[in-house]
Motif scaffolding. Structure first.
Motif, PDB file in Angstrom:
ATOM      1  N   PRO A  80      34.501  75.624  44.335  1.00 26.84           N
ATOM      2  CA  PRO A  80      34.853  76.197  43.029  1.00 26.84           C
ATOM      3  C   PRO A  80      35.881  77.322  43.123  1.00 26.84           C
ATOM      4  CG  PRO A  80      32.497  75.834  43.148  1.00 26.84           C
ATOM      5  CD  PRO A  80      33.034  75.579  44.531  1.00 26.84           C
ATOM      6  N   ASN A  81      35.745  78.209  44.104  1.00 26.85           N
ATOM      7  CA  ASN A  81      36.642  79.355  44.161  1.00 26.85           C
ATOM      8  C   ASN A  81      38.011  79.015  44.720  1.00 26.85           C
ATOM      9  OD1 ASN A  81      35.504  82.179  43.312  1.00 26.85           O
ATOM     10  ND2 ASN A  81      33.777  80.959  44.067  1.00 26.85           N
ATOM     11  N   HIS A  82      38.093  78.085  45.635  1.00 22.56           N
ATOM     12  CA  HIS A  82      39.414  77.677  46.090  1.00 22.56           C
ATOM     13  C   HIS A  82      40.202  77.009  44.962  1.00 22.56           C
ATOM     14  CE1 HIS A  82      38.218  78.480  50.294  1.00 22.56           C
ATOM     15  NE2 HIS A  82      39.513  78.579  50.477  1.00 22.56           N
ATOM     16  N   TYR A  83      39.513  76.233  44.130  1.00 22.36           N
ATOM     17  CA  TYR A  83      40.237  75.606  43.022  1.00 22.36           C
ATOM     18  C   TYR A  83      40.594  76.640  41.958  1.00 22.36           C
ATOM     19  CZ  TYR A  83      41.865  71.227  40.962  1.00 22.36           C
ATOM     20  OH  TYR A  83      42.662  70.194  40.485  1.00 22.36           O
ATOM     21  N   THR A  84      39.767  77.654  41.785  1.00 16.22           N
ATOM     22  CA  THR A  84      40.120  78.747  40.880  1.00 16.22           C
ATOM     23  C   THR A  84      41.378  79.460  41.342  1.00 16.22           C
ATOM     24  OG1 THR A  84      37.895  79.149  40.015  1.00 16.22           O
ATOM     25  CG2 THR A  84      39.367  81.036  40.101  1.00 16.22           C
ATOM     26  N   LEU A  85      41.515  79.713  42.627  1.00 18.77           N
ATOM     27  CA  LEU A  85      42.665  80.454  43.141  1.00 18.77           C
ATOM     28  C   LEU A  85      43.983  79.746  42.846  1.00 18.77           C
ATOM     29  CD1 LEU A  85      41.073  81.536  46.522  1.00 18.77           C
ATOM     30  CD2 LEU A  85      41.922  83.117  44.780  1.00 18.77           C
ATOM     31  N   VAL A  86      43.978  78.413  42.811  1.00 18.04           N
ATOM     32  CA  VAL A  86      45.236  77.680  42.593  1.00 18.04           C
ATOM     33  C   VAL A  86      45.361  77.114  41.184  1.00 18.04           C
ATOM     34  CG1 VAL A  86      45.602  77.141  45.033  1.00 18.04           C
ATOM     35  CG2 VAL A  86      44.273  75.545  43.595  1.00 18.04           C
ATOM     36  N   THR A  87      44.386  77.401  40.310  1.00 16.62           N
ATOM     37  CA  THR A  87      44.498  76.975  38.908  1.00 16.62           C
ATOM     38  C   THR A  87      44.389  78.140  37.933  1.00 16.62           C
ATOM     39  OG1 THR A  87      42.108  76.577  38.637  1.00 16.62           O
ATOM     40  CG2 THR A  87      43.473  74.724  39.427  1.00 16.62           C
ATOM     41  N   ASP A 385      43.010  86.146  38.595  1.00 14.82           N
ATOM     42  CA  ASP A 385      44.311  86.798  38.465  1.00 14.82           C
ATOM     43  C   ASP A 385      45.289  86.395  39.557  1.00 14.82           C
ATOM     44  OD1 ASP A 385      43.368  88.145  36.255  1.00 14.82           O
ATOM     45  OD2 ASP A 385      42.979  90.030  37.318  1.00 14.82           O
ATOM     46  N   VAL A 386      44.805  85.772  40.622  1.00 12.51           N
ATOM     47  CA  VAL A 386      45.713  85.375  41.704  1.00 12.51           C
ATOM     48  C   VAL A 386      46.709  84.326  41.206  1.00 12.51           C
ATOM     49  CG1 VAL A 386      45.844  84.221  43.960  1.00 12.51           C
ATOM     50  CG2 VAL A 386      44.120  85.998  43.545  1.00 12.51           C
ATOM     51  N   TYR A 387      46.251  83.404  40.383  1.00 14.00           N
ATOM     52  CA  TYR A 387      47.136  82.335  39.907  1.00 14.00           C
ATOM     53  C   TYR A 387      48.334  82.874  39.125  1.00 14.00           C
ATOM     54  CZ  TYR A 387      48.758  78.231  37.322  1.00 14.00           C
ATOM     55  OH  TYR A 387      49.541  77.238  36.758  1.00 14.00           O
ATOM     56  N   PRO A 388      48.146  83.702  38.089  1.00 15.44           N
ATOM     57  CA  PRO A 388      49.330  84.215  37.397  1.00 15.44           C
ATOM     58  C   PRO A 388      50.216  85.076  38.297  1.00 15.44           C
ATOM     59  CG  PRO A 388      47.336  85.279  36.566  1.00 15.44           C
ATOM     60  CD  PRO A 388      46.901  84.127  37.401  1.00 15.44           C
ATOM     61  N   LEU A 389      49.635  85.732  39.302  1.00 14.02           N
ATOM     62  CA  LEU A 389      50.444  86.455  40.277  1.00 14.02           C
ATOM     63  C   LEU A 389      51.337  85.493  41.045  1.00 14.02           C
ATOM     64  CD1 LEU A 389      51.199  88.953  42.021  1.00 14.02           C
ATOM     65  CD2 LEU A 389      49.217  88.381  43.454  1.00 14.02           C
ATOM     66  N   LEU A 390      50.771  84.383  41.535  1.00 16.45           N
ATOM     67  CA  LEU A 390      51.556  83.412  42.299  1.00 16.45           C
ATOM     68  C   LEU A 390      52.634  82.771  41.430  1.00 16.45           C
ATOM     69  CD1 LEU A 390      48.652  81.685  44.273  1.00 16.45           C
ATOM     70  CD2 LEU A 390      50.206  83.463  45.106  1.00 16.45           C
ATOM     71  N   VAL A 391      52.288  82.461  40.186  1.00 17.88           N
ATOM     72  CA  VAL A 391      53.270  81.896  39.262  1.00 17.88           C
ATOM     73  C   VAL A 391      54.453  82.847  39.105  1.00 17.88           C
ATOM     74  CG1 VAL A 391      53.650  81.359  36.808  1.00 17.88           C
ATOM     75  CG2 VAL A 391      51.678  80.394  38.014  1.00 17.88           C
ATOM     76  N   GLY A 398      53.719  78.350  34.553  1.00 19.23           N
ATOM     77  CA  GLY A 398      52.348  78.029  34.920  1.00 19.23           C
ATOM     78  C   GLY A 398      51.610  77.310  33.811  1.00 19.23           C
ATOM     79  N   GLU A 399      50.405  76.878  34.133  1.00 13.17           N
ATOM     80  CA  GLU A 399      49.525  76.237  33.167  1.00 13.17           C
ATOM     81  C   GLU A 399      48.668  77.293  32.464  1.00 13.17           C
ATOM     82  OE1 GLU A 399      49.220  72.858  32.520  1.00 13.17           O
ATOM     83  OE2 GLU A 399      50.950  72.513  33.854  1.00 13.17           O
ATOM     84  N   ARG A 400      48.045  76.878  31.380  1.00  5.32           N
ATOM     85  CA  ARG A 400      47.067  77.744  30.719  1.00  5.32           C
ATOM     86  C   ARG A 400      46.011  78.161  31.746  1.00  5.32           C
ATOM     87  NH1 ARG A 400      42.047  77.154  29.141  1.00  5.32           N
ATOM     88  NH2 ARG A 400      42.058  74.963  29.793  1.00  5.32           N
TER      89      ARG A 400
END
Length: 416
Positions: A80-87, A385-391, A398-400
């Motif tokens: 769950p958390n690895h998929y959260t980090l990239v979504t 918050d990691v995802y919008p940082l990476l974007v 990025g996606e929603r």
């Protein structure tokens, strides 16, 4: 290890050819956004960086940005958390609600079942970052990451490998360096690199054990190999390196078990998962019996999924079982049938999956590169918050998502 799309085929234990490759021309930072390398050290607790076993990680943190802790998403489990980090989505929203789960149409998912892991239908409730990168005309390389073995939304990473625990940390690093050696128009903009050794050692021997420290040192040496390889290529100061973990770890043991059979008739239950978080379906006609689980018990609390505390942001997805029982730190929920099935396996001395507010579940966050401040320590923030940082670092659309880039802007250089 079989060679698949984007794979490099090497015998077990052999170095990959990229280790000796001549460095390409230095990366031109103003031509395109710098590459981003996202590294995960599975199970590495935020405070482990201070134990002295990871000098390379500590040096990168001291020269870049370190969070006091990064709060995982609930449940504090690996997939769950690895998929959260990239979504950027909570598990309730991206659909990977546990390491093991059930779906009315797809059946049973287990992180150890390759057929299920490679079935995109389990992952298609979200769009991982590597898909967005490629759909926007750039390249990605995934050196292991949950979700990367499936053609999510019909797209695979340009470079990827099916997970194989026998691939050593050094081999994983050399694969990444090989991708960095590609010509500029082929070089991935986004790369992931995953290490599982610390998590395994902590499960087997407990956090803080000599074996866990040895595993941390092993991974740190691989990080040193990565840093040195990037420096030799003239890339270390032009790559944005983000090092995270998915969750922390706490000590547990066979003397800290809550047996569901002691509370209700097991015939009333359909047990989907056990451990720190037990997921339970209700057998037909047994709702009244199963309801006896609800409420506070010694070392455990149970809820109907719709009644979970709102801070968990969990319980609306159809894959979440009807009743959830969360153990106190260090305790585990199980059944006699589960214990019988696992009687020949050694008892775990470390585990995760507990309340994400527990300091023991606090995850690692370290970042270094041209976009980041130097020598900064930032407060705890949630891993969505990691995802919008990476974007932002990749300068893509990025996606929603559930993250807030405002939470992480203070770690960036002005104008980054």
């Amino acid at each position: 290890m079989a060679a698949l799309s984007g794979c490099i085929d090497v015998p077990d234990g052999a170095p990959l050819p990229s280790a000796a490759a001549p460095p390409p021309p230095a990366y031109v930072a103003d031509a395109v956004p710098p590459p981003v390398i996202l590294v995960s050290i599975d199970g590495f607790r935020a405070d482990q960086i201070d134990r002295g076993a990871t000098p390379t990680l500590a040096a990168v943190a001291a020269d870049g940005v370190r969070a006091k802790s990064m709060r995982p998403s609930f449940p504090s489990l690996t997939f769950p958390n690895h998929y959260t980090l990239v979504t950027g989505l909570y598990p309730d929203h991206h659909g990977i609600v546990n390491n093991a789960m059930e779906d009315a149409e797809l059946g049973v998912f287990s992180m150890n079942d390759h057929t299920a892991v490679a079935d995109a239908r389990w992952w298609n409730q979200a769009t991982p970052l590597w898909v967005s990168v490629q759909e926007q005309g750039r390249h990605s390389g995934v050196m292991f990451w949950p979700g990367s073995e499936a053609p999510v939304q019909g797209v695979r990473p340009d470079h990827w490998q099916p997970f194989d625990a026998k691939v050593t940390p050094d081999q994983r690093v050399d694969t990444v360096l090989g991708w960095m050696d590609l010509p500029g128009d082929q070089r991935p903009s986004f790369i992931t690199l995953y290490f599982d050794q610390v998590d395994h050692a902590e499960h087997e021997k407990g956090p803080g054990s000599a074996q866990a420290d040895a595993a941390s040192a092993l991974v740190d040496r691989a990080l040193a190999r990565l840093v040195d390889g990037l420096k030799r290529r003239g890339l270390f100061d032009t790559v944005n390196l983000v090092i995270v973990s998915d969750h922390g770890m706490t000590a547990t043991g066979p003397d800290r078990r809550i047996i569901l059979d002691d509370l209700v008739d097991p015939a009333a239950l359909h047990v989907v998962t056990t451990g720190p978080l037990a997921g339970i379906g209700v057998a037909p006609g047994q709702a009244a019996v199963a309801a006896r689980l609800l409420g506070r018990h010694e070392h455990m609390e149970c809820w109907r999924k719709q009644d979970l505390p709102t801070r968990f942001r969990y319980g609306t997805n159809d894959r979440v079982p009807a009743i959830l029982c969360l153990a106190d730190d260090g305790w585990e929920v199980t059944t006699r049938a589960t214990l019988e099935r696992n009687k020949d396996k050694p008892a775990s001395l470390g585990d995760h999956g507990y309340d994400t507010a527990s300091p023991a579940m606090g995850a690692l966050f370290v970042a270094h590169g041209p976009a980041f401040r130097r020598g900064a320590v930032v407060p705890e923030f949630p891993n969505v918050d990691v995802y919008p940082l990476l974007v932002r670092l990749l300068a893509i659309e990025g996606e929603r998502n559930d993250g807030h880039v405002e939470d992480v802007l203070p770690m960036l250089q002005p104008g980054a």
